[in-house]
Write a protein that holds these residues in place. Structure first.
Motif, PDB file in Angstrom:
ATOM      1  N   ILE A 103       7.687  15.030 -17.433  1.00 42.90           N
ATOM      2  CA  ILE A 103       7.388  15.473 -16.066  1.00 42.90           C
ATOM      3  C   ILE A 103       8.041  16.828 -15.792  1.00 42.90           C
ATOM      4  O   ILE A 103       7.470  17.682 -15.112  1.00 42.90           O
ATOM      5  CB  ILE A 103       7.854  14.422 -15.043  1.00 42.90           C
ATOM      6  CG1 ILE A 103       6.979  13.171 -15.140  1.00 42.90           C
ATOM      7  CG2 ILE A 103       7.816  14.989 -13.618  1.00 42.90           C
ATOM      8  CD1 ILE A 103       7.482  11.988 -14.328  1.00 42.90           C
ATOM      9  N   GLY A 104       9.229  17.044 -16.357  1.00 44.45           N
ATOM     10  CA  GLY A 104       9.940  18.305 -16.172  1.00 44.45           C
ATOM     11  C   GLY A 104       9.438  19.441 -17.041  1.00 44.45           C
ATOM     12  O   GLY A 104       9.935  20.567 -16.942  1.00 44.45           O
ATOM     13  N   GLY A 105       8.449  19.166 -17.900  1.00 43.45           N
ATOM     14  CA  GLY A 105       7.857  20.216 -18.726  1.00 43.45           C
ATOM     15  C   GLY A 105       8.362  20.254 -20.156  1.00 43.45           C
ATOM     16  O   GLY A 105       7.972  21.141 -20.920  1.00 43.45           O
ATOM     17  N   GLY A 106       9.236  19.303 -20.523  1.00 42.69           N
ATOM     18  CA  GLY A 106       9.746  19.252 -21.885  1.00 42.69           C
ATOM     19  C   GLY A 106       8.840  18.457 -22.801  1.00 42.69           C
ATOM     20  O   GLY A 106       7.797  17.934 -22.394  1.00 42.69           O
ATOM     21  N   THR A 129      15.434  19.373 -17.098  1.00 40.10           N
ATOM     22  CA  THR A 129      14.450  19.812 -18.093  1.00 40.10           C
ATOM     23  C   THR A 129      13.702  21.039 -17.599  1.00 40.10           C
ATOM     24  O   THR A 129      13.496  22.008 -18.353  1.00 40.10           O
ATOM     25  CB  THR A 129      13.453  18.682 -18.392  1.00 40.10           C
ATOM     26  OG1 THR A 129      14.156  17.527 -18.853  1.00 40.10           O
ATOM     27  CG2 THR A 129      12.468  19.111 -19.471  1.00 40.10           C
ATOM     28  N   SER A 130      13.300  21.022 -16.335  1.00 42.34           N
ATOM     29  CA  SER A 130      12.587  22.159 -15.769  1.00 42.34           C
ATOM     30  C   SER A 130      13.431  23.433 -15.813  1.00 42.34           C
ATOM     31  O   SER A 130      12.923  24.525 -16.087  1.00 42.34           O
ATOM     32  CB  SER A 130      12.187  21.845 -14.322  1.00 42.34           C
ATOM     33  OG  SER A 130      11.552  22.944 -13.710  1.00 42.34           O
ATOM     34  N   GLU A 131      14.730  23.292 -15.571  1.00 41.57           N
ATOM     35  CA  GLU A 131      15.626  24.448 -15.644  1.00 41.57           C
ATOM     36  C   GLU A 131      15.646  25.031 -17.050  1.00 41.57           C
ATOM     37  O   GLU A 131      15.615  26.259 -17.235  1.00 41.57           O
ATOM     38  CB  GLU A 131      17.030  24.030 -15.228  1.00 41.57           C
ATOM     39  CG  GLU A 131      17.151  23.679 -13.741  1.00 41.57           C
ATOM     40  CD  GLU A 131      18.475  23.009 -13.399  1.00 41.57           C
ATOM     41  OE1 GLU A 131      19.282  22.772 -14.335  1.00 41.57           O
ATOM     42  OE2 GLU A 131      18.708  22.730 -12.213  1.00 41.57           O
ATOM     43  N   VAL A 177       0.852  -1.196   0.000  1.00 34.80           N
ATOM     44  CA  VAL A 177       0.000   0.000   0.000  1.00 34.80           C
ATOM     45  C   VAL A 177       0.883   1.241   0.000  1.00 34.80           C
ATOM     46  O   VAL A 177       1.725   1.424   0.888  1.00 34.80           O
ATOM     47  CB  VAL A 177      -0.930   0.012   1.221  1.00 34.80           C
ATOM     48  CG1 VAL A 177      -1.764   1.294   1.228  1.00 34.80           C
ATOM     49  CG2 VAL A 177      -1.831  -1.215   1.219  1.00 34.80           C
ATOM     50  N   MET A 178       0.673   2.101  -0.984  1.00 33.70           N
ATOM     51  CA  MET A 178       1.494   3.308  -1.152  1.00 33.70           C
ATOM     52  C   MET A 178       0.684   4.545  -0.783  1.00 33.70           C
ATOM     53  O   MET A 178      -0.445   4.719  -1.237  1.00 33.70           O
ATOM     54  CB  MET A 178       1.981   3.392  -2.608  1.00 33.70           C
ATOM     55  CG  MET A 178       3.015   4.450  -2.878  1.00 33.70           C
ATOM     56  SD  MET A 178       3.604   4.254  -4.602  1.00 33.70           S
ATOM     57  CE  MET A 178       4.753   5.626  -4.703  1.00 33.70           C
ATOM     58  N   ASP A 179       1.261   5.410   0.024  1.00 31.19           N
ATOM     59  CA  ASP A 179       0.625   6.657   0.454  1.00 31.19           C
ATOM     60  C   ASP A 179       1.479   7.819  -0.060  1.00 31.19           C
ATOM     61  O   ASP A 179       2.509   8.158   0.532  1.00 31.19           O
ATOM     62  CB  ASP A 179       0.522   6.680   1.975  1.00 31.19           C
ATOM     63  CG  ASP A 179      -0.134   7.947   2.503  1.00 31.19           C
ATOM     64  OD1 ASP A 179      -0.722   8.699   1.697  1.00 31.19           O
ATOM     65  OD2 ASP A 179      -0.031   8.205   3.722  1.00 31.19           O
ATOM     66  N   VAL A 180       1.056   8.411  -1.171  1.00 30.72           N
ATOM     67  CA  VAL A 180       1.842   9.458  -1.829  1.00 30.72           C
ATOM     68  C   VAL A 180       1.669  10.791  -1.111  1.00 30.72           C
ATOM     69  O   VAL A 180       0.549  11.248  -0.870  1.00 30.72           O
ATOM     70  CB  VAL A 180       1.436   9.599  -3.307  1.00 30.72           C
ATOM     71  CG1 VAL A 180       2.177  10.768  -3.968  1.00 30.72           C
ATOM     72  CG2 VAL A 180       1.723   8.298  -4.060  1.00 30.72           C
ATOM     73  N   GLN A 181       2.781  11.422  -0.768  1.00 35.30           N
ATOM     74  CA  GLN A 181       2.791  12.734  -0.135  1.00 35.30           C
ATOM     75  C   GLN A 181       3.098  13.847  -1.142  1.00 35.30           C
ATOM     76  O   GLN A 181       2.570  14.952  -1.030  1.00 35.30           O
ATOM     77  CB  GLN A 181       3.841  12.771   0.984  1.00 35.30           C
ATOM     78  CG  GLN A 181       3.682  11.672   2.029  1.00 35.30           C
ATOM     79  CD  GLN A 181       2.408  11.820   2.826  1.00 35.30           C
ATOM     80  OE1 GLN A 181       2.206  12.848   3.483  1.00 35.30           O
ATOM     81  NE2 GLN A 181       1.544  10.799   2.771  1.00 35.30           N
ATOM     82  N   ILE A 182       3.965  13.544  -2.116  1.00 36.00           N
ATOM     83  CA  ILE A 182       4.364  14.532  -3.120  1.00 36.00           C
ATOM     84  C   ILE A 182       4.297  13.869  -4.499  1.00 36.00           C
ATOM     85  O   ILE A 182       5.081  12.965  -4.789  1.00 36.00           O
ATOM     86  CB  ILE A 182       5.790  15.059  -2.870  1.00 36.00           C
ATOM     87  CG1 ILE A 182       5.924  15.599  -1.448  1.00 36.00           C
ATOM     88  CG2 ILE A 182       6.142  16.138  -3.896  1.00 36.00           C
ATOM     89  CD1 ILE A 182       7.343  16.025  -1.083  1.00 36.00           C
ATOM     90  N   PRO A 183       3.395  14.285  -5.367  1.00 37.83           N
ATOM     91  CA  PRO A 183       3.271  13.672  -6.691  1.00 37.83           C
ATOM     92  C   PRO A 183       4.402  14.082  -7.637  1.00 37.83           C
ATOM     93  O   PRO A 183       5.150  15.038  -7.369  1.00 37.83           O
ATOM     94  CB  PRO A 183       1.919  14.197  -7.204  1.00 37.83           C
ATOM     95  CG  PRO A 183       1.234  14.775  -6.019  1.00 37.83           C
ATOM     96  CD  PRO A 183       2.319  15.246  -5.101  1.00 37.83           C
ATOM     97  N   ASP A 184       4.508  13.375  -8.745  1.00 38.49           N
ATOM     98  CA  ASP A 184       5.479  13.701  -9.783  1.00 38.49           C
ATOM     99  C   ASP A 184       5.339  15.146 -10.247  1.00 38.49           C
ATOM    100  O   ASP A 184       4.232  15.688 -10.345  1.00 38.49           O
ATOM    101  CB  ASP A 184       5.267  12.794 -11.009  1.00 38.49           C
ATOM    102  CG  ASP A 184       5.813  11.396 -10.808  1.00 38.49           C
ATOM    103  OD1 ASP A 184       6.813  11.258 -10.076  1.00 38.49           O
ATOM    104  OD2 ASP A 184       5.258  10.445 -11.381  1.00 38.49           O
ATOM    105  N   GLY A 185       6.482  15.765 -10.554  1.00 41.91           N
ATOM    106  CA  GLY A 185       6.485  17.103 -11.123  1.00 41.91           C
ATOM    107  C   GLY A 185       6.557  18.228 -10.118  1.00 41.91           C
ATOM    108  O   GLY A 185       6.646  19.400 -10.502  1.00 41.91           O
ATOM    109  N   ASN A 186       6.548  17.895  -8.839  1.00 44.20           N
ATOM    110  CA  ASN A 186       6.593  18.927  -7.798  1.00 44.20           C
ATOM    111  C   ASN A 186       8.025  19.193  -7.343  1.00 44.20           C
ATOM    112  O   ASN A 186       8.852  18.278  -7.308  1.00 44.20           O
ATOM    113  CB  ASN A 186       5.754  18.493  -6.603  1.00 44.20           C
ATOM    114  CG  ASN A 186       4.279  18.716  -6.827  1.00 44.20           C
ATOM    115  OD1 ASN A 186       3.755  19.797  -6.597  1.00 44.20           O
ATOM    116  ND2 ASN A 186       3.601  17.682  -7.310  1.00 44.20           N
TER     117      ASN A 186
END
Length: 285
Positions: free
Chosen positions: A152-155, A118-120, A70-79
């Motif tokens: 995910i990084g916006g590219g 990529t985000s940079e 069971v996975m409890d995500v605190q911070i999703p991808d891309g944050n």
């Protein structure tokens, strides 16, 4: 680009092969000292700064290893994340968590590094209409992960492989006997095989840009190793007849200058081949 279904097939293959490589006939370290019935909980601890990527990949890995986890995500991808953040908790069989640990970390560390770079680059392009593209300069066997991280990084993903787009580069052109012949042969090939693939052609100078435009039927012209003056002139010549892409030796320092020339895209192999993994750990709680 390939379909979402085909892309997922690639991810499934990566997970299956990586687990085969890592586990073999068993995780004997865990089997030796942890009872099969033992349960536990672990956290994904961030020890770096950047853009988090690979959380959904981790979820898929855990599900393949043991659907009961069971996975409890605190911070999703891309944050954005910083040292001390907890990306998720994973609970269930202790043996299963340990089986999945290294693959999850290896994937997320590399994906987060790529997403961060990529985000940079995306931020450097803010205020222009130019978008950043990845390339096929990826790690053999895990291309889908690396291209996923770019998104995910916006590219934007370039072609996935050799089969989903035609890209006539300098060697194709030289072996085919020139640009005009290469384009004509490509059109005939695609028609004979009833394939609807976009055609990109590389230009090495402004004369080749003119020749490509005269041949017609091209989706994008790749301006390879053009300086800024040549790039501006090429964009003027091409107008709205097709897309444009700058590539070759473009760095973070020169990226925006090329974008300001008006190109549709700038492609960069550095997004995937020149990154340092983000520091992440999976720790029992």
């Amino acid at each position: 680009m390939i379909s979402a279904e085909k892309f997922q097939e690639e991810i499934d293959l990566i997970i299956a092969n990586a687990l085969r490589e890592d586990i073999g006939d068993g995780d004997h370290s865990s089997l030796a000292c942890i009872p099969e019935s033992a349960t536990g909980k672990a956290k994904l601890l961030v020890k770096d700064t950047g853009i988090l990527a690979g959380v959904d990949f981790a979820r898929q890995v855990f599900q393949v290893v043991d659907p009961g986890l069971v996975m409890d995500v605190q911070i999703p991808d891309g944050n954005p994340v910083r040292e001390g953040d907890i990306a998720f908790y994973i609970a269930g069989s202790a043996q299963s968590i340990l089986k999945a640990e290294r693959l999850v970390l290896n994937g997320m560390q590399r994906m987060s590094a790529i997403a961060t770079k990529t985000s940079e680059y995306v931020k450097l392009l803010e205020g222009t209409e130019t978008k950043i593209l990845d390339t096929r300069k990826t790690t053999p066997g895990i291309r889908a992960l690396e291209k996923w991280a770019v998104r995910i990084g916006g590219g934007v993903n370039h072609r996935f492989a050799l089969y989903d787009m035609v890209m006539l580069k300098d060697n194709h052109i030289d072996f085919a006997g020139g640009i005009t012949r290469a384009i004509a042969k490509t059109k005939a090939y695609l028609k004979s095989r009833q394939k609807d693939l976009k055609i990109i052609v590389e230009a090495r100078d402004l004369e080749e840009v003119s020749e490509i435009l005269q041949a017609g039927g091209v989706f994008r012209i790749l301006l390879d190793n053009f300086d800024l003056t040549q790039t501006r002139e090429a964009v003027r010549l091409i107008g709205d007849r097709c897309q444009t892409e700058s590539s070759g030796g473009i760095t973070a320092k020169t990226l925006r200058s090329y974008a300001e020339c008006g190109v549709t895209y700038v492609s960069s192999g550095a997004l995937t081949h020149s990154v340092s993994n983000m520091d992440l750990s999976l720790k029992a709680v």
